[in-house]
Design a protein around this motif. Sequence first.
Motif, mmCIF file in Angstrom:
data_model
loop_
_atom_site.group_PDB
_atom_site.id
_atom_site.type_symbol
_atom_site.label_atom_id
_atom_site.label_comp_id
_atom_site.label_asym_id
_atom_site.label_seq_id
_atom_site.Cartn_x
_atom_site.Cartn_y
_atom_site.Cartn_z
ATOM 1 N N ARG A 1 0.830 -1.206 0.000
ATOM 2 C CA ARG A 1 0.000 0.000 0.000
ATOM 3 C C ARG A 1 0.865 1.258 0.000
ATOM 4 N N MET A 2 2.048 1.205 0.608
ATOM 5 C CA MET A 2 2.938 2.365 0.583
ATOM 6 C C MET A 2 3.406 2.665 -0.829
ATOM 7 N N ILE A 3 3.734 1.626 -1.586
ATOM 8 C CA ILE A 3 4.152 1.836 -2.983
ATOM 9 C C ILE A 3 3.021 2.453 -3.787
ATOM 10 N N LEU A 4 1.824 1.896 -3.670
ATOM 11 C CA LEU A 4 0.676 2.398 -4.433
ATOM 12 C C LEU A 4 0.327 3.823 -4.010
ATOM 13 N N ALA A 5 0.307 4.083 -2.702
ATOM 14 C CA ALA A 5 -0.006 5.434 -2.227
ATOM 15 C C ALA A 5 1.063 6.425 -2.678
ATOM 16 N N GLY A 6 2.321 6.009 -2.666
ATOM 17 C CA GLY A 6 3.396 6.897 -3.091
ATOM 18 C C GLY A 6 3.296 7.274 -4.557
ATOM 19 N N VAL A 7 2.986 6.304 -5.400
ATOM 20 C CA VAL A 7 2.848 6.592 -6.834
ATOM 21 C C VAL A 7 1.684 7.548 -7.074
ATOM 22 N N ALA A 8 0.557 7.304 -6.389
ATOM 23 C CA ALA A 8 -0.618 8.164 -6.573
ATOM 24 C C ALA A 8 -0.350 9.580 -6.070
ATOM 25 N N LEU A 9 0.239 9.699 -4.882
ATOM 26 C CA LEU A 9 0.518 11.026 -4.336
ATOM 27 C C LEU A 9 1.593 11.746 -5.140
#
Length: 376
Positions: free
Chosen positions: A186-194
């Motif tokens: 989830r950190m990877i996905l949230a980082g890409v989105a943000l």
Amino acid sequence: MLLNPPARAPRPQSDVAGPVPPGRVRRRLVRRTWLLCLGLVVAACLLVVVSGAVGSVAVSPVQAAQIVLGHLLPGMPWMSDGSLTPLQDQAVWQFRLPRTLLAGLAGAGLALAGALMQVTVRNPLAEPYILGVSSGASVGAVLVIVLGSAALGGLSLNLAAFAGALGACACVATLARKNGTLSPTRMILAGVALGTLFSAVTSYLTISTSAQNVVSVLFFLLGSVSAATMSSLIGPAVALAVAGVVSALLARSLNALMTGDESAVSLGVDAARLRGLLLVVASLLTGTVVSVAGGIGFVGLVVPHVARIAVGADHRRMLPVTVLGGAVFLTAADLLARTVTAPTEIPLGILTAFVGAPFFLWLMRRGDAERAGFGR
């Protein structure tokens, strides 16, 4: 009558093909680490000399070395022959040397930040640029460029970039929290989105400002150390020193965290607290580097992974190689940026993207997470 030759004595078991004793492997890796660190230090010194000789003012590598040593060791006979002019001295000491040193500090800081983030999310694809931390730092810095420091309560460019990086980390950590713990995926996905969202914010700020600020913002976002001065080295040097000491003290805990939260807790490591500390340290490094060198991506992805391949995943060996490798990598990239299309200059972010993006795709294709020590 021919006598049969005596039977050859069997080879010792240690020479027969088979598993190498762990102690021998460890000694071999330690020796390789020392040799590699020594080679990287020599390469960094050579790059400083060569970079000092490259520019519009003619200076040979030997003269560049004489100028640097003359300032570092006054009173020594480095500059006593009188062949060096004040213009050559000024070009090397006031312009070329600061940008070379800043490139080295920025590369070392971004590489170390990438290594810490990869342990935090237990994924070799993590780095400040991909997790959106660099984009968050860029938002803070661009706000100062566009709106002015007074509009942000008197925050300087460095503090605004650090605040943006820390805010991005806090957002990623909040969105990645699941059942009270941080989920690496989830950190990877949230980082890409943000990161995409922050890039949109900086794009809006760029098109809504004056034409004079547009050039400064674009050049800043693409990354450059051309405006480096000796005073601009203080922030990255202090941040790198603090992060280096913290990382060295936590090297064993980083090894435990890389094996998973359950294993880390069984070894007495508070995984949640350690992750929070690593995010703060990575934010400090990223924000400080972005404030003086702009947005430079993929350094934190390429260098730590190569270091793991070279000396293994033990952070007691890997982190020194990562720091020195990042310094050499970005210093060489800056030298290339100055010479490929001279007299014009290529922004550093473009060169690192040419190297980092294919490496990112190769890393995903090969799936080297387990071989790099992740995913167990």
